[in-house]
Design a protein around this motif. Structure first.
Motif, PDB file in Angstrom:
ATOM      1  N   TYR A 130      42.158  49.051 -44.716  1.00 16.64           N
ATOM      2  CA  TYR A 130      42.201  49.497 -46.109  1.00 16.64           C
ATOM      3  C   TYR A 130      40.811  49.829 -46.638  1.00 16.64           C
ATOM      4  O   TYR A 130      40.663  50.691 -47.522  1.00 16.64           O
ATOM      5  CB  TYR A 130      42.879  48.448 -46.987  1.00 16.64           C
ATOM      6  CG  TYR A 130      44.372  48.635 -47.063  1.00 16.64           C
ATOM      7  CD1 TYR A 130      44.932  49.545 -47.949  1.00 16.64           C
ATOM      8  CD2 TYR A 130      45.229  47.912 -46.240  1.00 16.64           C
ATOM      9  CE1 TYR A 130      46.301  49.731 -48.012  1.00 16.64           C
ATOM     10  CE2 TYR A 130      46.604  48.096 -46.291  1.00 16.64           C
ATOM     11  CZ  TYR A 130      47.134  49.010 -47.182  1.00 16.64           C
ATOM     12  OH  TYR A 130      48.500  49.206 -47.238  1.00 16.64           O
ATOM     13  N   ALA A 131      39.780  49.183 -46.124  1.00 20.48           N
ATOM     14  CA  ALA A 131      38.423  49.528 -46.531  1.00 20.48           C
ATOM     15  C   ALA A 131      38.097  50.961 -46.124  1.00 20.48           C
ATOM     16  O   ALA A 131      37.476  51.718 -46.888  1.00 20.48           O
ATOM     17  CB  ALA A 131      37.419  48.554 -45.922  1.00 20.48           C
ATOM     18  N   VAL A 132      38.527  51.370 -44.930  1.00 22.07           N
ATOM     19  CA  VAL A 132      38.313  52.747 -44.493  1.00 22.07           C
ATOM     20  C   VAL A 132      39.092  53.713 -45.372  1.00 22.07           C
ATOM     21  O   VAL A 132      38.571  54.770 -45.777  1.00 22.07           O
ATOM     22  CB  VAL A 132      38.713  52.910 -43.018  1.00 22.07           C
ATOM     23  CG1 VAL A 132      38.597  54.371 -42.592  1.00 22.07           C
ATOM     24  CG2 VAL A 132      37.847  52.040 -42.122  1.00 22.07           C
ATOM     25  N   LEU A 133      40.341  53.381 -45.671  1.00 23.16           N
ATOM     26  CA  LEU A 133      41.146  54.223 -46.566  1.00 23.16           C
ATOM     27  C   LEU A 133      40.447  54.404 -47.910  1.00 23.16           C
ATOM     28  O   LEU A 133      40.327  55.527 -48.427  1.00 23.16           O
ATOM     29  CB  LEU A 133      42.526  53.593 -46.772  1.00 23.16           C
ATOM     30  CG  LEU A 133      43.394  54.190 -47.890  1.00 23.16           C
ATOM     31  CD1 LEU A 133      43.821  55.617 -47.543  1.00 23.16           C
ATOM     32  CD2 LEU A 133      44.621  53.312 -48.152  1.00 23.16           C
ATOM     33  N   ALA A 134      39.972  53.317 -48.487  1.00 25.34           N
ATOM     34  CA  ALA A 134      39.351  53.371 -49.806  1.00 25.34           C
ATOM     35  C   ALA A 134      38.059  54.170 -49.781  1.00 25.34           C
ATOM     36  O   ALA A 134      37.768  54.943 -50.714  1.00 25.34           O
ATOM     37  CB  ALA A 134      39.079  51.960 -50.314  1.00 25.34           C
ATOM     38  N   GLN A 135      37.260  54.007 -48.732  1.00 23.79           N
ATOM     39  CA  GLN A 135      36.010  54.753 -48.659  1.00 23.79           C
ATOM     40  C   GLN A 135      36.263  56.234 -48.371  1.00 23.79           C
ATOM     41  O   GLN A 135      35.507  57.093 -48.840  1.00 23.79           O
ATOM     42  CB  GLN A 135      35.094  54.130 -47.616  1.00 23.79           C
ATOM     43  CG  GLN A 135      34.562  52.770 -48.053  1.00 23.79           C
ATOM     44  CD  GLN A 135      33.518  52.208 -47.115  1.00 23.79           C
ATOM     45  OE1 GLN A 135      33.802  51.964 -45.944  1.00 23.79           O
ATOM     46  NE2 GLN A 135      32.313  51.999 -47.620  1.00 23.79           N
ATOM     47  N   ALA A 136      37.333  56.538 -47.640  1.00 21.84           N
ATOM     48  CA  ALA A 136      37.701  57.943 -47.440  1.00 21.84           C
ATOM     49  C   ALA A 136      38.075  58.588 -48.770  1.00 21.84           C
ATOM     50  O   ALA A 136      37.700  59.731 -49.061  1.00 21.84           O
ATOM     51  CB  ALA A 136      38.857  58.048 -46.448  1.00 21.84           C
ATOM     52  N   ALA A 137      38.817  57.841 -49.590  1.00 17.72           N
ATOM     53  CA  ALA A 137      39.175  58.352 -50.912  1.00 17.72           C
ATOM     54  C   ALA A 137      37.939  58.590 -51.760  1.00 17.72           C
ATOM     55  O   ALA A 137      37.804  59.617 -52.441  1.00 17.72           O
ATOM     56  CB  ALA A 137      40.121  57.376 -51.614  1.00 17.72           C
ATOM     57  N   ALA A 138      36.989  57.668 -51.700  1.00 10.21           N
ATOM     58  CA  ALA A 138      35.756  57.806 -52.474  1.00 10.21           C
ATOM     59  C   ALA A 138      34.938  59.002 -52.016  1.00 10.21           C
ATOM     60  O   ALA A 138      34.222  59.625 -52.818  1.00 10.21           O
ATOM     61  CB  ALA A 138      34.930  56.532 -52.358  1.00 10.21           C
TER      62      ALA A 138
END
Length: 256
Positions: A130-138
């Motif tokens: 989920y950290a990767v997902l969130a940073q991709a969104a950012a």
């Protein structure tokens, strides 16, 4: 309450895990914490639905069709819509795409690969993905951004008080809950994602498998599931306090 007190009070047959990640360019040094008691891996229930939605977008040529199934899979935890993506794209393809994007490798469950909720995970793995997902969104990934926005729309009855417990009222949340006929426990899991500006993000995950052995209660539970009725209240009764306790203890350890 800290981890020691929470875990000491658990039944010997219970399993509980929690993990947190705080990281991002321009912020404080990356930090991760985790704790585990009982089984080392737990069935994921619906906890991974937003991740399935994220990677399946690139595999569904019709963007409107993808959104038609991905949004309810995340916002209301629709099993039918998740299954549509899971089978149309292919379980192995979805899990391999997640491995390539996040570095986290999950295997198909034994027996029936169509059971997306039987993938076994650890809290630390879920937090990392989920950290990767969130940073991709950012960083501007529009699909990741849409998925996080949908997680922000998850209503209170399906969030198990995670936002309030963490003091993150605007956080993106997804929970999973299920008690299989072959189990004498209820599984209740939660993930909360809090953007911190730029690519900085905090992720907290809690997972529980707590005893649910009363034969009559289990029969009523199975009947409700069979009729498509809500069972969130039963999970709240059995697991809510422990789930939120694990999340708040993780937040404190994480310094988030």
């Amino acid at each position: 309450m800290g981890f020691n007190e929470l875990l000491a009070d658990l039944d010997h047959s219970a399993s509980a895990q929690a993990a947190g990640i705080r990281r991002g360019y321009g912020g404080p040094p990356a930090r991760a914490v985790s704790v585990s008691a009982g089984m080392t891996r737990l069935r994921c229930a619906s906890l991974l639905k937003p991740l399935y939605a994220w990677v399946s977008a690139a595999r569904v040529p019709d963007a409107e069709r993808w959104r038609r199934h991905a949004e309810p899979a995340v916002v209301v935890s629709s099993n039918a819509d998740t299954l549509n993506l899971w089978l149309a794209v292919g379980p192995r393809v979805i899990l391999e795409d997640l491995r390539e994007r996040t570095g986290v490798a999950w295997d198909l469950p034994n027996g029936d690969p169509s059971r997306f909720g039987s993938v076994e995970v650890t809290a630390g793995e879920v937090a990392a993905a989920y950290a990767v997902l969130a940073q991709a969104a950012a960083a501007g990934d529009p699909v990741a951004g849409a998925v996080l926005a949908w997680m922000g729309e998850v209503a209170d009855p399906q969030a198990f008080g995670a936002r309030e417990a963490l003091g993150w009222p605007e956080s993106a949340v997804k929970c999973g809950w299920y008690g299989a006929p072959d189990e004498t426990c209820l599984r209740t899991h939660a993930v909360a994602v809090q953007p911190r500006g730029g690519t900085r993000v905090s992720v907290i995950v809690a997972m529980t498998a707590l005893p649910y052995t009363d034969a009559q209660e289990r029969e009523v539970y199975r009947e409700r599931v069979g009729k498509g009725l809500s069972v969130e209240a039963e999970h709240e009764k059995v697991s809510g306090t422990v789930l939120r306790g694990l999340m708040t203890a993780t937040r404190e350890e994480l310094g988030a």
